[in-house]
Write a protein that holds these residues in place. Structure first.
Motif, PDB file in Angstrom:
ATOM      1  N   ILE A 111      76.817 -13.911  67.548  1.00 52.55           N
ATOM      2  CA  ILE A 111      77.724 -14.926  68.094  1.00 52.55           C
ATOM      3  C   ILE A 111      77.011 -16.260  68.242  1.00 52.55           C
ATOM      4  N   THR A 112      75.764 -16.221  68.712  1.00 48.59           N
ATOM      5  CA  THR A 112      75.005 -17.464  68.885  1.00 48.59           C
ATOM      6  C   THR A 112      74.765 -18.146  67.557  1.00 48.59           C
ATOM      7  N   GLN A 113      74.378 -17.388  66.551  1.00 49.90           N
ATOM      8  CA  GLN A 113      74.120 -17.958  65.229  1.00 49.90           C
ATOM      9  C   GLN A 113      75.378 -18.589  64.650  1.00 49.90           C
ATOM     10  N   ALA A 114      76.541 -17.957  64.872  1.00 52.21           N
ATOM     11  CA  ALA A 114      77.791 -18.462  64.305  1.00 52.21           C
ATOM     12  C   ALA A 114      78.344 -19.662  65.074  1.00 52.21           C
ATOM     13  N   ARG A 115      78.205 -19.648  66.400  1.00 51.91           N
ATOM     14  CA  ARG A 115      78.881 -20.659  67.210  1.00 51.91           C
ATOM     15  C   ARG A 115      77.984 -21.788  67.704  1.00 51.91           C
ATOM     16  N   ARG A 116      76.692 -21.507  67.892  1.00 49.72           N
ATOM     17  CA  ARG A 116      75.791 -22.527  68.430  1.00 49.72           C
ATOM     18  C   ARG A 116      74.495 -22.557  67.624  1.00 49.72           C
ATOM     19  N   PRO A 117      74.533 -23.170  66.427  1.00 46.25           N
ATOM     20  CA  PRO A 117      73.322 -23.229  65.609  1.00 46.25           C
ATOM     21  C   PRO A 117      72.141 -23.865  66.338  1.00 46.25           C
ATOM     22  N   ASP A 118      72.419 -24.800  67.253  1.00 44.38           N
ATOM     23  CA  ASP A 118      71.333 -25.444  67.987  1.00 44.38           C
ATOM     24  C   ASP A 118      70.596 -24.434  68.858  1.00 44.38           C
ATOM     25  N   LEU A 119      71.348 -23.592  69.560  1.00 48.13           N
ATOM     26  CA  LEU A 119      70.726 -22.557  70.379  1.00 48.13           C
ATOM     27  C   LEU A 119      70.013 -21.521  69.508  1.00 48.13           C
ATOM     28  N   TRP A 120      70.635 -21.184  68.394  1.00 42.17           N
ATOM     29  CA  TRP A 120      70.049 -20.182  67.507  1.00 42.17           C
ATOM     30  C   TRP A 120      68.703 -20.652  66.965  1.00 42.17           C
ATOM     31  N   ASN A 121      68.635 -21.896  66.530  1.00 44.61           N
ATOM     32  CA  ASN A 121      67.378 -22.431  65.999  1.00 44.61           C
ATOM     33  C   ASN A 121      66.287 -22.425  67.067  1.00 44.61           C
ATOM     34  N   ARG A 122      66.650 -22.757  68.288  1.00 43.39           N
ATOM     35  CA  ARG A 122      65.691 -22.755  69.397  1.00 43.39           C
ATOM     36  C   ARG A 122      65.226 -21.328  69.692  1.00 43.39           C
ATOM     37  N   TYR A 123      66.161 -20.399  69.640  1.00 46.22           N
ATOM     38  CA  TYR A 123      65.845 -18.984  69.890  1.00 46.22           C
ATOM     39  C   TYR A 123      64.902 -18.452  68.820  1.00 46.22           C
ATOM     40  N   GLU A 124      65.195 -18.756  67.563  1.00 52.47           N
ATOM     41  CA  GLU A 124      64.354 -18.324  66.457  1.00 52.47           C
ATOM     42  C   GLU A 124      62.959 -18.919  66.561  1.00 52.47           C
ATOM     43  N   ALA A 125      62.897 -20.205  66.922  1.00 47.09           N
ATOM     44  CA  ALA A 125      61.592 -20.853  67.073  1.00 47.09           C
ATOM     45  C   ALA A 125      60.788 -20.204  68.193  1.00 47.09           C
ATOM     46  N   GLY A 126      61.478 -19.827  69.271  1.00 55.21           N
ATOM     47  CA  GLY A 126      60.797 -19.170  70.375  1.00 55.21           C
ATOM     48  C   GLY A 126      60.241 -17.819  69.978  1.00 55.21           C
ATOM     49  N   LYS A 127      61.016 -17.063  69.198  1.00 53.80           N
ATOM     50  CA  LYS A 127      60.549 -15.751  68.742  1.00 53.80           C
ATOM     51  C   LYS A 127      59.328 -15.897  67.834  1.00 53.80           C
ATOM     52  N   LYS A 128      59.347 -16.916  66.955  1.00 53.07           N
ATOM     53  CA  LYS A 128      58.213 -17.140  66.062  1.00 53.07           C
ATOM     54  C   LYS A 128      56.977 -17.515  66.855  1.00 53.07           C
ATOM     55  N   ALA A 129      57.167 -18.377  67.877  1.00 53.13           N
ATOM     56  CA  ALA A 129      56.036 -18.791  68.707  1.00 53.13           C
ATOM     57  C   ALA A 129      55.436 -17.599  69.445  1.00 53.13           C
ATOM     58  N   GLU A 130      56.292 -16.721  69.960  1.00 49.99           N
ATOM     59  CA  GLU A 130      55.810 -15.523  70.650  1.00 49.99           C
ATOM     60  C   GLU A 130      55.038 -14.622  69.685  1.00 49.99           C
ATOM     61  N   GLY A 131      55.533 -14.539  68.450  1.00 45.09           N
ATOM     62  CA  GLY A 131      54.836 -13.737  67.448  1.00 45.09           C
ATOM     63  C   GLY A 131      53.464 -14.279  67.132  1.00 45.09           C
ATOM     64  N   GLN A 132      53.352 -15.608  67.032  1.00 47.75           N
ATOM     65  CA  GLN A 132      52.065 -16.230  66.749  1.00 47.75           C
ATOM     66  C   GLN A 132      51.087 -16.012  67.885  1.00 47.75           C
ATOM     67  N   ILE A 133      51.590 -16.114  69.124  1.00 49.55           N
ATOM     68  CA  ILE A 133      50.726 -15.894  70.281  1.00 49.55           C
ATOM     69  C   ILE A 133      50.227 -14.457  70.293  1.00 49.55           C
ATOM     70  N   GLY A 134      51.153 -13.530  69.966  1.00 47.94           N
ATOM     71  CA  GLY A 134      50.770 -12.129  69.919  1.00 47.94           C
ATOM     72  C   GLY A 134      49.691 -11.860  68.885  1.00 47.94           C
ATOM     73  N   LYS A 135      49.825 -12.487  67.707  1.00 54.16           N
ATOM     74  CA  LYS A 135      48.836 -12.313  66.648  1.00 54.16           C
ATOM     75  C   LYS A 135      47.479 -12.845  67.066  1.00 54.16           C
ATOM     76  N   ARG A 136      47.483 -14.050  67.698  1.00 55.67           N
ATOM     77  CA  ARG A 136      46.218 -14.648  68.133  1.00 55.67           C
ATOM     78  C   ARG A 136      45.549 -13.756  69.175  1.00 55.67           C
ATOM     79  N   GLY A 137      46.382 -13.199  70.074  1.00 53.12           N
ATOM     80  CA  GLY A 137      45.831 -12.329  71.112  1.00 53.12           C
ATOM     81  C   GLY A 137      45.184 -11.084  70.524  1.00 53.12           C
ATOM     82  N   ARG A 138      45.833 -10.533  69.480  1.00 56.11           N
ATOM     83  CA  ARG A 138      45.286  -9.331  68.856  1.00 56.11           C
ATOM     84  C   ARG A 138      43.991  -9.643  68.118  1.00 56.11           C
ATOM     85  N   ARG A 139      43.916 -10.832  67.463  1.00 56.42           N
ATOM     86  CA  ARG A 139      42.718 -11.197  66.723  1.00 56.42           C
ATOM     87  C   ARG A 139      41.529 -11.390  67.656  1.00 56.42           C
TER      88      ARG A 139
END
Length: 266
Positions: free
Chosen positions: A232-260
């Motif tokens: 629903i977010t992706q279909a109705r609020r692309p602005d929120l969706w892009n922010r959500y996706e960026a947040g997930k990517k940032a969390e993934g990068q932090i997780g990778k750095r922590g593991r390294r």
């Protein structure tokens, strides 16, 4: 500043308005009304006109430079703000906000900030607005409900207060509810269903509740709800969706750095 029965501070909204009779209005009903009655929060409505000094109790005048409409006077507003919230720099003054379409758009993050502030003073404008010098003198924040214009700040103040009050401890019966609502995870809320499980609409079409919600499998239900919220977010609020996706990517990068950087297994 108000105190509850236990002596603890109570979240307080001070509203400066030309129409104090508009408050508490809908805030005096339902959950907000019960919480107000029980002293969970407090409301002070202040009549700006009572601070006018001429016999006509004038609160506005024509704008310098010409143009249509009237502007609320700085001397009257200054007196009202000083009497209500204290002069700028007063300890415990809290947040002082002018409801304005040119302000920061009210979102859930700002609502959470305000819920953590013991006192919030809200200035409701009318006519063409208020003299800019008052905003500068009192360091007023400007907050907007969105890209549209209202007849005055009172309606916006009611919405802001309602959004804050429902986050206060003891207002909502189910504490889990708030965490599932729109914007709490950066997503719009998933669909809701209740009885009957099969409902025939006015056109004779049978409409059923999704099977997964009747399964009793809580993990699958949670996964379905997250997937629906994302869809629903992706279909109705692309602005929120892009922010959500960026947040997930940032969390993934932090997780990778922590593991390294973690210790090597022996």
């Amino acid at each position: 500043m108000n105190h509850g029965a236990s002596g603890s501070l109570v979240w307080t909204a001070k509203v400066l308005t030309l129409f104090p009779e508009m408050f508490p209005g809908p805030l005096g009903l339902s959950l907000a009304g019960k919480a107000l009655e029980n002293g969970v929060w407090a409301l002070e409505s202040v009549d700006i006109r009572s601070f006018a000094r001429d016999k006509h109790r004038s609160v506005d005048d024509t704008p310098f430079g010409g143009g249509a409409g009237m502007v609320m006077r700085p001397d009257v507003l200054d007196a009202a703000l000083t009497a209500t919230a204290g002069p700028p720099g007063t300890p415990g003054r809290g947040r002082a906000i002018y409801l304005s379409p040119r302000g920061r758009v009210l979102d859930q993050e700002l609502v959470k900030e305000l819920a953590a502030t013991p006192v919030v003073t809200l200035l409701c404008g009318r006519y063409e607005g208020v003299d800019e010098r008052v905003l500068d003198a009192h360091g007023l924040e400007e907050v907007s409900l969105g890209d549209f214009v209202l007849s005055g700040g009172e309606t916006a103040a009611l919405c802001l207060i309602d959004a804050v009050v429902r986050l206060l401890p003891g207002v909502m019966g189910n504490v889990e509810t708030a965490g599932e609502e729109s914007f709490e995870r950066g997503l719009l809320e998933y669909p809701h269903y209740t009885r009957p499980a099969v409902w025939t609409d006015g056109q004779g079409v049978e409409r059923s509740v999704p099977d997964i919600l009747l399964s009793g499998h809580h993990e699958k239900v949670r996964a379905w709800r997250l997937a629906e919220a994302e869809r629903i977010t992706q279909a109705r609020r692309p602005d929120l969706w892009n922010r959500y996706e960026a947040g997930k990517k940032a969390e993934g990068q932090i997780g990778k750095r922590g593991r390294r950087r973690g210790p090597k297994p022996e």
